[in-house]
Write a protein that holds these residues in place. Structure first.
Motif, short mmCIF file in Angstrom:
data_model
loop_
_atom_site.label_atom_id
_atom_site.label_comp_id
_atom_site.label_asym_id
_atom_site.label_seq_id
_atom_site.Cartn_x
_atom_site.Cartn_y
_atom_site.Cartn_z
N SER A 71 -40.98 -3.60 -20.85
CA SER A 71 -41.14 -4.83 -21.56
C SER A 71 -41.76 -6.03 -20.85
N GLY A 72 -41.50 -5.75 -19.25
CA GLY A 72 -42.09 -6.95 -18.43
C GLY A 72 -41.01 -7.85 -18.16
N GLN A 73 -39.67 -7.74 -19.00
CA GLN A 73 -38.65 -8.66 -18.97
C GLN A 73 -37.42 -7.86 -18.19
N THR A 74 -36.90 -8.70 -17.18
CA THR A 74 -35.91 -7.93 -16.35
C THR A 74 -34.66 -7.89 -17.20
N ASP A 75 -33.96 -6.81 -17.24
CA ASP A 75 -32.51 -6.42 -17.88
C ASP A 75 -32.93 -5.79 -19.30
N THR A 76 -34.26 -5.77 -19.85
CA THR A 76 -34.41 -5.26 -21.33
C THR A 76 -33.80 -3.79 -21.18
N PRO A 77 -33.10 -3.25 -22.17
CA PRO A 77 -32.56 -1.76 -22.16
C PRO A 77 -33.53 -1.05 -22.44
#
Length: 161
Positions: A71-77
């Motif tokens: 996703s490019g977002q840290t911590d996205t499952p």
């Protein structure tokens, strides 16, 4: 050339059971795609190798296959299909298919062309991570860039044997 237009199953378990899926948080600045091999770095999902690079037994041990794009977002499952001794993969070779390939061990190479993916690097046998189990039935022996079925050497996966 393939004799049919069927799509091969790109990963499956030899024992017929479904691949185990687990969810892990995405590491920072990731751009892997669904189907890319990933490993854990500090407990977070990270691309196993960059495009054009080789996955060998001296590097990070792959955890599994990403089941969704980063996703490019840290911590996205991120759901991951776990690679183990029963996992079988299907992919192209970097040279030609040959009747002598089954049983041989090689590195894998991530390619950059559409969608990424892994080649069995039949020209890189040092520090292998994969064992060819068969020439894929859709490809003739001797076909340039044909496909094979392979499995990981268990000791070279995140969860070992």
């Amino acid at each position: 050339m393939p004799t049919t237009i069927e799509k091969p199953r790109l990963w499956y378990r030899a024992d017929g059971k479904p691949l185990e899926q687990r969810t892990y948080p995405e590491a920072a600045l990731q751009s892997f795609k669904r189907g890319d091999h990933v490993y854990l770095s500090s407990g977070k999902v990270t691309a196993a190798v960059s495009a054009g690079s080789y996955l060998d037994s001296t590097g990070a041990k792959p955890l599994g296959i990403a089941e969704r794009d980063a996703s490019g977002q840290t911590d996205t499952p991120i759901p991951v299909s776990i690679i183990d001794a029963q996992t079988r993969m299907v992919g192209p070779v970097t040279t030609s298919t040959a009747v002598t390939l089954p049983g041989q061990t090689f590195q894998l190479q991530r390619y950059a062309s559409p969608g990424g993916g892994m080649n069995v690097a039949t020209d890189h046998a040092t520090n292998p991570v994969a064992v060819v189990t068969a020439v894929h039935p859709q490809y003739a022996v001797g076909e340039q860039y044909g496909w094979v079925e392979y499995r990981y050497i268990a000791a070279d996966t995140a969860f070992g044997a």
